[in-house]
Design a protein around this motif. Structure first.
Motif, mmCIF file in Angstrom:
data_model
loop_
_atom_site.group_PDB
_atom_site.id
_atom_site.type_symbol
_atom_site.label_atom_id
_atom_site.label_comp_id
_atom_site.label_asym_id
_atom_site.label_seq_id
_atom_site.Cartn_x
_atom_site.Cartn_y
_atom_site.Cartn_z
ATOM 1 N N GLN A 37 0.864 -1.147 -0.035
ATOM 2 C CA GLN A 37 0.006 0.182 -0.145
ATOM 3 C C GLN A 37 0.851 1.292 -0.154
ATOM 4 O OE1 GLN A 37 -3.275 0.164 2.846
ATOM 5 N NE2 GLN A 37 -3.610 2.361 2.820
ATOM 6 N N TYR A 38 2.021 1.225 0.488
ATOM 7 C CA TYR A 38 2.895 2.304 0.662
ATOM 8 C C TYR A 38 3.145 2.472 -0.936
ATOM 9 C CZ TYR A 38 3.480 2.103 5.843
ATOM 10 O OH TYR A 38 3.531 2.099 7.203
ATOM 11 N N VAL A 39 3.639 1.489 -1.579
ATOM 12 C CA VAL A 39 4.203 1.720 -2.775
ATOM 13 C C VAL A 39 3.144 2.304 -3.583
ATOM 14 C CG1 VAL A 39 4.969 0.651 -4.881
ATOM 15 C CG2 VAL A 39 5.772 -0.512 -2.449
ATOM 16 N N TYR A 133 9.921 3.662 0.699
ATOM 17 C CA TYR A 133 10.960 4.655 0.854
ATOM 18 C C TYR A 133 10.356 5.946 1.807
ATOM 19 C CZ TYR A 133 12.876 2.700 -3.360
ATOM 20 O OH TYR A 133 13.571 1.945 -4.225
ATOM 21 N N SER A 134 11.329 6.579 2.407
ATOM 22 C CA SER A 134 10.750 7.442 3.569
ATOM 23 C C SER A 134 10.170 8.664 2.716
ATOM 24 C CB SER A 134 11.897 8.030 4.500
ATOM 25 O OG SER A 134 12.998 8.390 3.615
ATOM 26 N N GLU A 135 10.467 9.068 1.439
ATOM 27 C CA GLU A 135 10.243 10.007 0.733
ATOM 28 C C GLU A 135 9.747 9.405 -0.528
ATOM 29 O OE1 GLU A 135 13.320 12.960 0.105
ATOM 30 O OE2 GLU A 135 13.466 13.343 2.238
ATOM 31 N N ASN A 136 8.759 10.277 -1.269
ATOM 32 C CA ASN A 136 8.389 9.750 -2.709
ATOM 33 C C ASN A 136 9.644 9.913 -3.781
ATOM 34 O OD1 ASN A 136 6.828 9.405 -5.154
ATOM 35 N ND2 ASN A 136 5.134 10.187 -4.086
ATOM 36 N N ILE A 137 10.173 8.852 -4.046
ATOM 37 C CA ILE A 137 11.074 8.701 -4.977
ATOM 38 C C ILE A 137 10.501 8.684 -6.500
ATOM 39 C CG2 ILE A 137 12.865 7.768 -3.513
ATOM 40 C CD1 ILE A 137 12.674 5.337 -5.345
ATOM 41 N N LYS A 245 18.006 10.371 -1.641
ATOM 42 C CA LYS A 245 18.499 11.062 -0.666
ATOM 43 C C LYS A 245 17.597 10.717 0.871
ATOM 44 C CE LYS A 245 21.455 13.238 -3.035
ATOM 45 N NZ LYS A 245 22.847 13.100 -3.068
ATOM 46 N N CYS A 246 16.846 9.706 0.713
ATOM 47 C CA CYS A 246 15.987 9.141 1.685
ATOM 48 C C CYS A 246 16.325 8.038 2.058
ATOM 49 C CB CYS A 246 14.722 9.422 1.072
ATOM 50 S SG CYS A 246 14.290 8.318 -0.293
ATOM 51 N N LYS A 247 15.556 7.363 3.493
ATOM 52 C CA LYS A 247 15.778 6.336 3.842
ATOM 53 C C LYS A 247 14.916 5.162 2.877
ATOM 54 C CE LYS A 247 16.665 3.165 7.170
ATOM 55 N NZ LYS A 247 18.126 2.678 7.690
#
Length: 283
Positions: A37-39, A133-137, A245-247
């Motif tokens: 769901q995050y994806v 990912y901790s940010e939207n890549i 640049k994120c986790k």
């Protein structure tokens, strides 16, 4: 504009057994949502509403999760649990989701090939279903594509001793954090790795990749590797890499899953942050 995405989710998740014997790896919970769901949320937030899951045997839970559950919605409504009702109805409206089954597990390249008819002649996003990912890549991939007009893949710099687990690129930095890729190697020995920039599993790809996948023989592990197909594409088209640049949370094994729950839990649920810190410290 990038309008379509392909998410391969047909793998067995063997490194997470026995959890994944009957439960799809991509449906394992990270805090209060399944991984996949995050994806999907990142894709939709980046403007991509048409999403194809390449599934396999035992993956029906993914379809059920993104489908409407009328009985549950009715029960929540009658129980005045409107916050929970809102949360599950938001899932119902996450884009236009389609499914196709990969008949035989032959690698990530083969799984992406199943998206050919869905994608057509457009550039598209391909994302593995077990990485958060901790940010939207996805937005970063699209931004670089809009500037340079070619395929773009997400990269991460890792310790040299970890490169054997990933596809690794050889390239030249042409702008801050952006690399012109010259070659890619799938899971090299440490001494043979051209760099410590690894491919994370997020791609913005030219439709020509489908032709190259068809030309790709089985590689590492007897599977059709997307890395090998990308090397073929490199002979005809430019491919860029953008360093994230994120986790990144690679949830391929139990340790990765546990770490994602603790770290994302402390991030998403600030009311539990101090408790989690104290809890982990006292283990």
């Amino acid at each position: 504009m990038i309008k379509k995405a392909v998410i391969p989710v047909a793998g067995f998740g063997t490194r997470l057994l026995p959890i994944t014997k009957a439960q799809p790896k991509e449906m394992l919970p990270v805090v209060n949502k399944p991984i996949v769901q995050y994806v999907v949320e990142d894709l939709v937030e980046a403007g991509i509403k048409n999403i194809l899951f390449v599934t396999g045997k035992g993956k029906q839970a993914i379809e059920n999760h993104f489908d409407i559950n009328y009985e549950l919605e009715c029960k929540l409504k009658n129980s005045n649990k409107y916050d929970l009702l809102k949360a599950i109805k938001e899932i119902d409206n996450l884009g236009n989701i389609f499914y196709i089954r990969q008949k035989e597990q032959k690698g990530l390249g083969d799984a992406i090939l199943y998206g050919k008819e869905f994608v057509g002649d457009e550039y598209f996003i391909a994302m593995v279903g077990d990485t958060i990912y901790s940010e939207n890549i996805v937005k970063d991939l699209i931004k670089v594509h809009e500037k340079y007009g070619c395929s773009v893949i997400a990269l991460e710099r890792v310790p040299m001793e970890e490169v054997y687990k990933y596809g690794v690129i050889e390239g030249e930095e042409i702008d801050e954090g952006i690399y012109k890729i010259k070659n890619m190697v799938e899971k090299p020995n440490v001494e043979e790795a051209p760099s410590n920039l690894i491919i994370t599993g997020a791609y913005l790809l030219s439709p020509k990749i489908f032709e190259k996948i068809r030309q790709t023989p089985p590689g590492k592990g007897g599977e059709i590797q997307i890395t090998d197909a990308l090397n073929l594409l490199l002979k005809e088209e430019e491919i860029l890499g953008v360093e994230i640049k994120c986790k990144r949370y690679d949830i391929g094994d139990v340790l990765g899953w546990l770490k994602a729950n603790v770290e994302i839990g402390s991030e998403k649920l600030p009311e539990f942050r101090e408790f989690l810190k104290e809890f982990v410290k006292n283990l």
